[in-house]
Structures are given as C-alpha cells and as structure tokens.
Write an enzyme that holds these catalytic residues in place. Sequence first.
Site, PDB file in Angstrom:
ATOM      1  CE  LYS A  20      -5.811   8.361   1.425  1.00 46.08           C
ATOM      2  NZ  LYS A  20      -5.145   7.301   0.630  1.00 46.08           N
TER       3      LYS A  20
ATOM      4  NE  ARG B 264      -1.864  10.697  -8.778  1.00 53.29           N
ATOM      5  CZ  ARG B 264      -2.206   9.682  -7.954  1.00 53.29           C
ATOM      6  NH1 ARG B 264      -2.427   9.897  -6.683  1.00 53.29           N
ATOM      7  NH2 ARG B 264      -2.316   8.452  -8.425  1.00 53.29           N
TER       8      ARG B 264
ATOM      9  CD  GLN C  51      -1.330   3.034  -4.398  1.00 55.57           C
ATOM     10  OE1 GLN C  51      -0.618   2.064  -4.134  1.00 55.57           O
ATOM     11  NE2 GLN C  51      -2.227   3.512  -3.555  1.00 55.57           N
TER      12      GLN C  51
ATOM     13  CG  ASP D  11      -9.499   3.705  -2.055  1.00 53.69           C
ATOM     14  OD1 ASP D  11      -9.007   2.566  -2.192  1.00 53.69           O
ATOM     15  OD2 ASP D  11      -8.871   4.748  -2.273  1.00 53.69           O
TER      16      ASP D  11
HETATM   17  O1  LIG Z   1      -3.158   6.437  -6.954  1.00 53.70           O
HETATM   18  C1  LIG Z   1      -3.791   6.689  -5.927  1.00 53.70           C
HETATM   19  O2  LIG Z   1      -3.784   7.814  -5.382  1.00 53.70           O
HETATM   20  C2  LIG Z   1      -4.576   5.598  -5.318  1.00 53.70           C
HETATM   21  C3  LIG Z   1      -4.827   4.470  -6.032  1.00 53.70           C
HETATM   22  C4  LIG Z   1      -5.584   3.336  -5.514  1.00 53.70           C
HETATM   23  O3  LIG Z   1      -4.670   2.301  -5.203  1.00 53.70           O
HETATM   24  P1  LIG Z   1      -4.159   1.226  -6.295  1.00 53.70           P
HETATM   25  O4  LIG Z   1      -3.353   1.913  -7.297  1.00 53.70           O
HETATM   26  O5  LIG Z   1      -3.346   0.228  -5.500  1.00 53.70           O
HETATM   27  O6  LIG Z   1      -5.429   0.633  -6.846  1.00 53.70           O
HETATM   28  C5  LIG Z   1      -6.366   3.672  -4.253  1.00 53.70           C
HETATM   29  O7  LIG Z   1      -6.792   2.490  -3.620  1.00 53.70           O
HETATM   30  C6  LIG Z   1      -5.555   4.517  -3.300  1.00 53.70           C
HETATM   31  O8  LIG Z   1      -6.319   4.884  -2.183  1.00 53.70           O
HETATM   32  C7  LIG Z   1      -5.093   5.785  -3.948  1.00 53.70           C
HETATM   33  C1  LIG Z   2      -5.933   2.244  -0.326  1.00 52.54           C
HETATM   34  C2  LIG Z   2      -5.831   3.448   0.213  1.00 52.54           C
HETATM   35  O1  LIG Z   2      -4.686   4.181   0.335  1.00 52.54           O
HETATM   36  P1  LIG Z   2      -3.160   3.788   0.093  1.00 52.54           P
HETATM   37  O2  LIG Z   2      -3.089   2.700  -0.944  1.00 52.54           O
HETATM   38  O3  LIG Z   2      -2.509   5.047  -0.331  1.00 52.54           O
HETATM   39  O4  LIG Z   2      -2.596   3.328   1.416  1.00 52.54           O
HETATM   40  C3  LIG Z   2      -7.033   4.163   0.705  1.00 52.54           C
HETATM   41  O5  LIG Z   2      -6.896   5.352   1.047  1.00 52.54           O
HETATM   42  O6  LIG Z   2      -8.137   3.580   0.791  1.00 52.54           O
END
Ligand SMILES: O=C(O)C1=C[C@@H](OP(=O)(O)O)[C@@H](O)[C@H](O)C1
Ligand SMILES: C=C(OP(=O)(O)O)C(=O)O
Length: 452
Positions: free
Chosen positions: A28, A33, A176, A327
């Site tokens: 995902k 990206r 993120q 996650d």
């Molecule tokens: O950058 C990403 O693709 C993600 C970063 C994580 O979140 P955070 O950046 O809030 O830790 C993760 O929990 C999310 O499922 C995907």
């Molecule tokens: C935290 C998750 O996703 P997002 O932050 O993109 O909603 C996840 O997929 O567990």
Amino acid sequence: MSAHGTPIPMMSAASGPLSGVAEVPGDKSISHRALILGAMAVGETRITGLLEGEDVLDTAKAMRAFGAEVTRDEDGTWHVHGVGVGGFAEPDQVIDCGNSGTGVRLIMGAMATSPITVTFCGDASLSTRPMARVTDPLALFGARAVGRSGGRLPMTIVGAADPVPVRYSVPVPSAQVKSAVLLAGLNAPGQTVVIEKEATRDHTERMLAGFGAEVHTEETDAGRVITLTGQPELKPQGIAVPRDPSSAAFPVCAALIVPGSDVLVPGIGLNPTRAGLFTTLREMGADLTYENEREEGGEPVADLRARYSPEMTGIRVPPERAASMIDEYPILAVVASCAEGKTLMTGVRELRVKESDRIEAMAVGLRACGVTVEDGEDWWEVTGLGAGNVPGGATCVSHLDHRIAMSFLVLGLAAQQPVSVDDGAPIATSFPVFEPLMAALGARIVRVAVEN
Ligand SMILES: O=C(O)C1=C[C@@H](OP(=O)(O)O)[C@@H](O)[C@H](O)C1
Ligand SMILES: C=C(OP(=O)(O)O)C(=O)O
C-alpha cells in the site's frame, strides 16, 4: 458507518489446518507513492502490482483531479501521465481521501508548494486523525492550512506561491510526515532537509532516487538526515510493486496459531524498515522461514513459509523496533494471546492515532474474548493463554479500522468459540481479496446476514 458504505458484519470460527500459497496484493505504501510521483514526473510511468484497495484508488482519483492522466489496462497494469513538478492544476472538487492517512498527508505535501488551493476530506475515521503534524512543516514552506479545530479534516490548504526550502526535524516517528515534507520540497528551490531520530519506512527516498531526484541519506548521531535538491525534472519509471508485508502478516499469523497449518506467502517485501513483525515472531519461537531471498525493484524480497507453532512464548518487543512494525501490533497481539506468557509492547504511542486507537480497540476486543490486556499511553501488555486456550465468543468493534477487523477474524480461527466483528467493510481499504484468499487456505471467515 463503514469506510465507504454499509457495514458488513463478519464472523470467523475454528478452522482445520490452513495450507497453500497466499499471494497477497501489492504494497500500500509503495502504491500511493508510485501514483503520486508518477503524477509529478514528465511522461508515462507504468505500474504493475499496484494495490487496488480503496485507499490507493482514492489517491489515483486525486491524481486525476490534479491533472494527471491515470488509466488501468485490463491486465491490471496502470499508466500515469504526469504533469511535472509544479504542474498540478487546482482541482475543481474536494479531494476525498476516504480512510487513508497516507493518501491525504502525502498529497497535502505534494501540492503545498504549488499556487493552488485544495480542500481535503475523508471518512469518519480519517476526520478524527491529526493533520497538524503535516501542516506545521508545510507552513514553513509558505503554505497555509485552515481546518476543523484540533487540526482535523475537512481542511483547506493554500499552497505557497513562492515556496522556500525547509530544514525540519520530524518530532514523531512518522514516514507520512517525512514524506509530506520531501514531496513539498520537490517544488521548492534549493535543498530541503528532513531529520528523523528513528528510522521509518524509506520508500519515498528510494522512489525519489528512482525517479531521478537528487536525494541523499546520512546516518548521524542525531538520526537520519535526508537532503533533497528541489525542482528536479522527475523521469517516468516502470515500477513493479512488491507484495505488502503488512497484508502478509494476516495469513502468516493465522498459520502460526491454527493447528496443523503450513502456508507459503511468496514475494513479500522485506525492506528492513518494514520487517519488524517477522523478527519479533521468530524471537517468540515461530516456525517462520525466509525462502528464496532475492532483490526485486531495489527492495529485498523473500517467500515466507509459516507453520503452526504451538510453543511460542511472550517477549518484550523493543521500542526501537516499533516503526518497522507499526501497523502489525494488532495482529501481533492476537499471536501473543495464543503464546505462553506475557508480551510487552512499548514505545507505541503512535498506535493511538491510526484509523482507530488501536491499543484501545484491541484491548477491549481481546478482553471480551477472555484475554488479559493491560495498557498505558505508550505501552500495552498481553498475557498469553497458550495455544488453543483463547475462549473467543465475542463481537468486536472494528472502529472503521481494517487491521482491527482482520486481526479479530484471525483470532476466531484459533479460538474456542467464534469471533465476530461488527464491520468488515474497511478491509477493502488495504486487502480487498482478504476473504477469498483466506478461504482458499481453509479459513472459516464468513459474512453475517443482517436482519432488517
Ligand atoms: O508512509 C506510509 O506509507 C505509512 C506510514 C505509517 O504511518 P505514520 O507515518 O503515521 O507512522 C503507517 O502506519 C501507514 O500505514 C503507512
Ligand atoms: C495506518 C494505516 O494506514 P493510513 O495511515 O494510511 O490510514 C494502516 O494501513 O495500518
């Protein structure tokens, strides 16, 4: 309310041995990206293995609204004709990111240094999640944000007309936030620098380099220092998205706790910033092996083989591992319930601001299933009952959170009584083929008819 529609109550029950090959869908994080950077490149990016879950489809829709052409062939290959860095058009509609924190935060970053104004919204879950962690650094570039109180969606971002580059130390471990700053830095002149104390998933850095941006990462005493040179011309790419380790976690963990199971999950991305769960499971005594280790598209990949492991024991999961399995804590808690002894998870404050408060959601559901769970702001501890000893028999609330729904459905496969979830609809955000894939392995997971 469900992610994008009517709730889907589901139930799982003790299953015979799980066996076979589980081909989980694309990653995902990498899928989001690929679409966003494809939209910021000049020319056509071709993507195979893209996750076709709701979160990613919402990002594809958003990229179209910004002016990129995004199409899908019948064989599942996606094409993105990008508009170039700084080429985003102002969308004439609100950008609905559904359930996706990654989608909304990365897109906010990508548009924040263009002279356009964009309003973002999401579902009930996304509308509770903090956005200031992204809009604070975006303000340093010159962007302005107006949202609901507490920095929540819906929110309007006025992009900076004359962005300046930024040096930013990310205050929370978040890929993120890091990615939003780097994507904003693409359209700022000069060098944007992001410092992260704890290493988080590095797909943005890897992919930026693949698209031809000048990006360097240095390991220092202060953490990782990532330097990006702004205003590159991004060159379109062919991207093969590896399978998602966060989705693989569900069939893998199910195999570990269902008697007699032997499941192969091929082609899983094992980027070290993502593979913490598998290290943890092996420390607990799981029969989990990596076969055919190789590299694909710049990412380490292996076939995972998981066999029933009745002798697992609880461990202390080190806090410095949290980012690499953030996650996966909900499904780890399920495995911990079936292990002997206590599993202590610390340094996990971030779990409280995901699609749900994941510590709270899991603790309440596990307790209803007969498992002792203690928790504090930044930690939780599950007291395992040993293989075959979890009573189950409860209906758990998924709180619009796909990982909570899937975790409880996996628990039901190994519990003494069936486990239900009030709403499995959010599973479609990240793992749209969860039900047929688990059924093909022999899992008894069904939808429950709702009486009107
Ligand atoms: O950058 C990403 O693709 C993600 C970063 C994580 O979140 P955070 O950046 O809030 O830790 C993760 O929990 C999310 O499922 C995907
Ligand atoms: C935290 C998750 O996703 P997002 O932050 O993109 O909603 C996840 O997929 O567990």
